[in-house]
Design an enzyme around this catalytic site. Sequence first.
Site, PDB file in Angstrom:
ATOM      1  N   ALA A  22       0.803  -1.235   0.000  1.00 54.48           N
ATOM      2  CA  ALA A  22       0.000   0.000   0.000  1.00 54.48           C
ATOM      3  C   ALA A  22       0.831   1.277   0.000  1.00 54.48           C
ATOM      4  O   ALA A  22       0.321   2.340  -0.362  1.00 54.48           O
ATOM      5  CB  ALA A  22      -0.937  -0.009   1.205  1.00 54.48           C
ATOM      6  N   HIS A  81      10.489   0.498 -19.339  1.00 58.95           N
ATOM      7  CA  HIS A  81       9.928   0.833 -18.024  1.00 58.95           C
ATOM      8  C   HIS A  81      10.843   1.797 -17.269  1.00 58.95           C
ATOM      9  O   HIS A  81      12.018   1.952 -17.614  1.00 58.95           O
ATOM     10  CB  HIS A  81       9.733  -0.439 -17.174  1.00 58.95           C
ATOM     11  CG  HIS A  81       8.519  -1.228 -17.560  1.00 58.95           C
ATOM     12  ND1 HIS A  81       8.510  -2.100 -18.616  1.00 58.95           N
ATOM     13  CD2 HIS A  81       7.271  -1.257 -17.028  1.00 58.95           C
ATOM     14  CE1 HIS A  81       7.297  -2.649 -18.720  1.00 58.95           C
ATOM     15  NE2 HIS A  81       6.530  -2.156 -17.774  1.00 58.95           N
ATOM     16  N   HIS A  82      10.287   2.379 -16.196  1.00 58.55           N
ATOM     17  CA  HIS A  82      11.054   3.258 -15.305  1.00 58.55           C
ATOM     18  C   HIS A  82      12.242   2.486 -14.697  1.00 58.55           C
ATOM     19  O   HIS A  82      12.217   1.254 -14.614  1.00 58.55           O
ATOM     20  CB  HIS A  82      10.146   3.818 -14.206  1.00 58.55           C
ATOM     21  CG  HIS A  82       9.531   2.772 -13.330  1.00 58.55           C
ATOM     22  ND1 HIS A  82      10.149   2.293 -12.198  1.00 58.55           N
ATOM     23  CD2 HIS A  82       8.364   2.081 -13.426  1.00 58.55           C
ATOM     24  CE1 HIS A  82       9.401   1.369 -11.631  1.00 58.55           C
ATOM     25  NE2 HIS A  82       8.298   1.219 -12.361  1.00 58.55           N
ATOM     26  N   GLY A 137       3.570   1.588  -1.818  1.00 53.93           N
ATOM     27  CA  GLY A 137       4.328   1.645  -3.077  1.00 53.93           C
ATOM     28  C   GLY A 137       3.658   2.531  -4.119  1.00 53.93           C
ATOM     29  O   GLY A 137       2.562   3.060  -3.902  1.00 53.93           O
ATOM     30  N   PHE A 169      -2.966  -4.363 -16.207  1.00 52.70           N
ATOM     31  CA  PHE A 169      -4.365  -3.989 -15.942  1.00 52.70           C
ATOM     32  C   PHE A 169      -4.850  -2.885 -16.875  1.00 52.70           C
ATOM     33  O   PHE A 169      -5.990  -2.437 -16.740  1.00 52.70           O
ATOM     34  CB  PHE A 169      -4.509  -3.524 -14.490  1.00 52.70           C
ATOM     35  CG  PHE A 169      -4.619  -4.652 -13.501  1.00 52.70           C
ATOM     36  CD1 PHE A 169      -5.834  -5.279 -13.269  1.00 52.70           C
ATOM     37  CD2 PHE A 169      -3.511  -5.094 -12.802  1.00 52.70           C
ATOM     38  CE1 PHE A 169      -5.951  -6.322 -12.362  1.00 52.70           C
ATOM     39  CE2 PHE A 169      -3.609  -6.133 -11.879  1.00 52.70           C
ATOM     40  CZ  PHE A 169      -4.836  -6.751 -11.673  1.00 52.70           C
ATOM     41  N   LYS A 205      12.147  -0.356 -11.741  1.00 56.71           N
ATOM     42  CA  LYS A 205      11.504  -1.666 -11.891  1.00 56.71           C
ATOM     43  C   LYS A 205      12.536  -2.755 -11.590  1.00 56.71           C
ATOM     44  O   LYS A 205      13.651  -2.730 -12.107  1.00 56.71           O
ATOM     45  CB  LYS A 205      10.949  -1.815 -13.311  1.00 56.71           C
ATOM     46  CG  LYS A 205      10.197  -3.125 -13.525  1.00 56.71           C
ATOM     47  CD  LYS A 205       9.430  -3.117 -14.847  1.00 56.71           C
ATOM     48  CE  LYS A 205       8.777  -4.452 -15.144  1.00 56.71           C
ATOM     49  NZ  LYS A 205       7.814  -4.890 -14.142  1.00 56.71           N
ATOM     50  N   GLY A 209       6.376  -8.557 -16.859  1.00 60.18           N
ATOM     51  CA  GLY A 209       5.315  -9.575 -16.891  1.00 60.18           C
ATOM     52  C   GLY A 209       4.451  -9.418 -18.139  1.00 60.18           C
ATOM     53  O   GLY A 209       4.007 -10.424 -18.722  1.00 60.18           O
ATOM     54  N   PRO A 261      -1.032  -9.605 -15.756  1.00 62.66           N
ATOM     55  CA  PRO A 261       0.277  -9.025 -16.046  1.00 62.66           C
ATOM     56  C   PRO A 261       0.163  -7.545 -16.399  1.00 62.66           C
ATOM     57  O   PRO A 261       1.113  -6.787 -16.216  1.00 62.66           O
ATOM     58  CB  PRO A 261       0.771  -9.836 -17.251  1.00 62.66           C
ATOM     59  CG  PRO A 261       0.018 -11.136 -17.154  1.00 62.66           C
ATOM     60  CD  PRO A 261      -1.330 -10.768 -16.596  1.00 62.66           C
TER      61      PRO A 261
HETATM   62  N1  NAD Z   1      -0.061  -5.671 -13.495  1.00 65.56           N
HETATM   63  C1  NAD Z   1       0.086  -4.392 -13.799  1.00 65.56           C
HETATM   64  O1  NAD Z   1      -0.722  -3.792 -14.538  1.00 65.56           O
HETATM   65  C2  NAD Z   1       1.256  -3.643 -13.205  1.00 65.56           C
HETATM   66  C3  NAD Z   1       1.405  -2.266 -13.437  1.00 65.56           C
HETATM   67  C4  NAD Z   1       2.462  -1.614 -12.827  1.00 65.56           C
HETATM   68  C5  NAD Z   1       3.344  -2.310 -12.002  1.00 65.56           C
HETATM   69  N2  NAD Z   1       3.178  -3.641 -11.837  1.00 65.56           N
HETATM   70  C6  NAD Z   1       4.034  -4.415 -10.913  1.00 65.56           C
HETATM   71  O2  NAD Z   1       3.578  -4.139  -9.599  1.00 65.56           O
HETATM   72  C7  NAD Z   1       4.660  -4.322  -8.679  1.00 65.56           C
HETATM   73  C8  NAD Z   1       4.769  -3.106  -7.767  1.00 65.56           C
HETATM   74  O3  NAD Z   1       5.232  -2.005  -8.524  1.00 65.56           O
HETATM   75  P1  NAD Z   1       5.514  -0.584  -7.823  1.00 65.56           P
HETATM   76  O4  NAD Z   1       6.091   0.280  -8.884  1.00 65.56           O
HETATM   77  O5  NAD Z   1       4.314  -0.130  -7.057  1.00 65.56           O
HETATM   78  O6  NAD Z   1       6.662  -1.002  -6.770  1.00 65.56           O
HETATM   79  P2  NAD Z   1       7.102  -0.217  -5.453  1.00 65.56           P
HETATM   80  O7  NAD Z   1       8.501  -0.658  -5.172  1.00 65.56           O
HETATM   81  O8  NAD Z   1       6.793   1.240  -5.558  1.00 65.56           O
HETATM   82  O9  NAD Z   1       6.120  -0.809  -4.301  1.00 65.56           O
HETATM   83  C9  NAD Z   1       6.238  -2.088  -3.739  1.00 65.56           C
HETATM   84  C10 NAD Z   1       5.774  -1.988  -2.286  1.00 65.56           C
HETATM   85  O10 NAD Z   1       5.643  -3.319  -1.749  1.00 65.56           O
HETATM   86  C11 NAD Z   1       6.017  -3.237  -0.396  1.00 65.56           C
HETATM   87  N3  NAD Z   1       6.274  -4.586   0.120  1.00 65.56           N
HETATM   88  C12 NAD Z   1       7.426  -5.325   0.073  1.00 65.56           C
HETATM   89  N4  NAD Z   1       7.235  -6.526   0.688  1.00 65.56           N
HETATM   90  C13 NAD Z   1       5.948  -6.542   1.138  1.00 65.56           C
HETATM   91  C14 NAD Z   1       5.151  -7.495   1.839  1.00 65.56           C
HETATM   92  N5  NAD Z   1       5.653  -8.690   2.209  1.00 65.56           N
HETATM   93  N6  NAD Z   1       3.849  -7.182   2.126  1.00 65.56           N
HETATM   94  C15 NAD Z   1       3.316  -6.000   1.762  1.00 65.56           C
HETATM   95  N7  NAD Z   1       4.032  -5.034   1.095  1.00 65.56           N
HETATM   96  C16 NAD Z   1       5.326  -5.318   0.779  1.00 65.56           C
HETATM   97  C17 NAD Z   1       7.249  -2.333  -0.403  1.00 65.56           C
HETATM   98  O11 NAD Z   1       7.537  -1.810   0.886  1.00 65.56           O
HETATM   99  C18 NAD Z   1       6.770  -1.244  -1.382  1.00 65.56           C
HETATM  100  O12 NAD Z   1       6.105  -0.181  -0.711  1.00 65.56           O
HETATM  101  C19 NAD Z   1       5.894  -4.618  -9.533  1.00 65.56           C
HETATM  102  O13 NAD Z   1       6.104  -6.018  -9.595  1.00 65.56           O
HETATM  103  C20 NAD Z   1       5.498  -4.080 -10.907  1.00 65.56           C
HETATM  104  O14 NAD Z   1       6.175  -4.726 -11.958  1.00 65.56           O
HETATM  105  C21 NAD Z   1       2.162  -4.311 -12.414  1.00 65.56           C
END
Ligand code: NAD
Length: 229
Positions: free
Chosen positions: A12, A138-139, A14, A111, A142, A148, A109
């Site tokens: 939450a 990507h940024h 992130g 949304f 990542k 994915g 993979p």
């Molecule tokens: N499916 C999609 O459409 C889509 C889109 C964007 C990003 N993503 C993926 O989503 C993921 C998150 O991306 P982001 O940019 O928000 O990353 P981010 O690093 O900003 O956020 C990840 C968060 O997870 C937290 N975290 C770590 N371990 C945890 C645990 N055990 N329990 C709960 N929280 C925990 C971290 O503290 C961090 O705040 C990545 O794998 C990214 O590739 C998917």
Amino acid sequence: MAEPIRVAVAGAAGRMGATVCEAVTDADGLELSGRADPALDTELADVLGDADVVVDFTIPDTALDNAVACVDAGVHVVVGTSSFDHDALRKAAERNWSGGEGPRAFVAPNFAIGAVLMMVAAQRIAEHMPEVEIVELHHDRKLDKPSGTAAHTADLLRKAGANVHEPIHSIRLPGLVAHQEVVFGGPGQTLSLRHDSIDRSSFMPGVVLACRRVGELPDPFTIGLENLL
Ligand SMILES: NC(=O)c1ccc[n+]([C@@H]2O[C@H](COP(=O)([O-])OP(=O)(O)OC[C@H]3O[C@@H](n4cnc5c(N)ncnc54)[C@H](O)[C@@H]3O)[C@@H](O)[C@H]2O)c1
């Protein structure tokens, strides 16, 4: 009036998780019931009891454990985190399934509707132009590569009979969000499909739809937003 669906968010604090918290708060019929993140000193176990659905946007190393904890607790899970073992989650969801009922695991993979449409169009094009390369951008924070989305696009293209050239090309730069190009080549011509997520709001309608629909899915494990459209 029907009770709102209670949604807890893992990750939450992130980039994605914080945006999901806002989207869930603003969505009709959904209620944000918890925020789990080590950065908020709250574990998933602390919020599971109050949730009908958990949305996981964490890190590849922890997504599987989180998602399995959800289905083992009888809670539906919507996973956006990339690059984890889908088969292991499928098995855990099947283990908790009985008589056509149980917690559902849904993984997307990507949304963003535009990315899903890019994959649909790519499969159609591959029937006629099977030689294809994927470039994903990507940024630079990542953690995984290829993305994915790129791996899922490659799977779908292979199933459609395409020859997906290796490797998938991954570009990481500041300024980017999430982008992908699928380039087809044939004698004397190329055809490129490109999708750009320029803001994380692009993913939110898909996440909200998944929260609303995950409990109605016919199977314990489903992958791909196309299955909800
Ligand atoms: N499916 C999609 O459409 C889509 C889109 C964007 C990003 N993503 C993926 O989503 C993921 C998150 O991306 P982001 O940019 O928000 O990353 P981010 O690093 O900003 O956020 C990840 C968060 O997870 C937290 N975290 C770590 N371990 C945890 C645990 N055990 N329990 C709960 N929280 C925990 C971290 O503290 C961090 O705040 C990545 O794998 C990214 O590739 C998917």
